[in-house]
Design a protein around this motif. Structure first.
Motif, short mmCIF file in Angstrom:
data_model
loop_
_atom_site.label_atom_id
_atom_site.label_comp_id
_atom_site.label_asym_id
_atom_site.label_seq_id
_atom_site.Cartn_x
_atom_site.Cartn_y
_atom_site.Cartn_z
N GLN A 172 -95.29 44.75 -65.84
CA GLN A 172 -94.29 43.63 -65.22
C GLN A 172 -92.96 44.50 -65.38
OE1 GLN A 172 -94.83 41.18 -63.35
NE2 GLN A 172 -92.80 40.35 -63.01
N SER A 205 -86.14 46.46 -67.85
CA SER A 205 -86.90 46.15 -69.10
C SER A 205 -88.24 45.71 -68.79
CB SER A 205 -86.14 44.95 -69.70
OG SER A 205 -86.33 43.71 -68.84
N GLY A 206 -89.22 45.92 -69.59
CA GLY A 206 -90.72 45.72 -69.46
C GLY A 206 -91.33 47.06 -69.75
N ARG A 207 -92.20 47.56 -68.56
CA ARG A 207 -92.98 48.68 -68.66
C ARG A 207 -92.09 49.85 -68.52
NH1 ARG A 207 -98.59 47.91 -65.44
NH2 ARG A 207 -98.93 49.48 -66.73
N ARG A 221 -88.92 44.09 -64.88
CA ARG A 221 -87.63 43.17 -64.74
C ARG A 221 -86.45 44.03 -64.49
NH1 ARG A 221 -83.66 40.08 -67.62
NH2 ARG A 221 -82.98 38.39 -66.72
#
Length: 124
Positions: A1, A25-27, A3
């Motif tokens: 995911q 943000s995230g992966r 964001r």
């Protein structure tokens, strides 16, 4: 995911400039090609610009070539859209999007993740 959060929109007079930012943000950010799209009232979402995973390749819609510049900073997980010589017809909600492909593409359906958008209004 992933964001995505856009910022930097606002009201500007024709001929002015704005710089949009999109924080991810995230992966792993560098695993995604990134694109900017826009949608004006009553119109379909349209491609504006895209940048490859490394930032080495860019692609622009004809109407913004020479006026807009897309860039990314993979150390900050951020993609930018510098908009110069703005015109009233640039007025729209601007969205950033992430595409897990190795290509840079202009089709909205190719993108996996989207931000919430930021309003850009250019007065004449």
């Amino acid at each position: 995911q992933v964001r995505l959060v856009e910022s930097g929109g606002g009201l500007v007079q024709a001929g002015g400039s704005l710089r949009l930012s999109c924080a991810a943000s995230g992966r792993t950010f560098s695993s995604y090609a990134m694109g900017w799209f826009r949608q004006a009232p009553g119109k379909e979402r349209e491609f504006v610009a895209a940048v490859s995973r490394s930032g080495g390749r860019t692609y622009y819609e004809d109407s913004v070539k020479g006026r807009f510049a897309i860039s990314r900073d993979n150390t900050r997980n951020t993609v930018y859209l510098q908009m110069n010589s703005l015109k009233p017809e640039d007025t729209a909600v601007y969205y950033c999007a992430a595409d897990g492909s190795t290509m840079i593409r202009r089709t909205p359906g190719a993108y996996d993740y989207w931000g919430q958008g930021t309003q850009v209004t250019v007065s004449s």
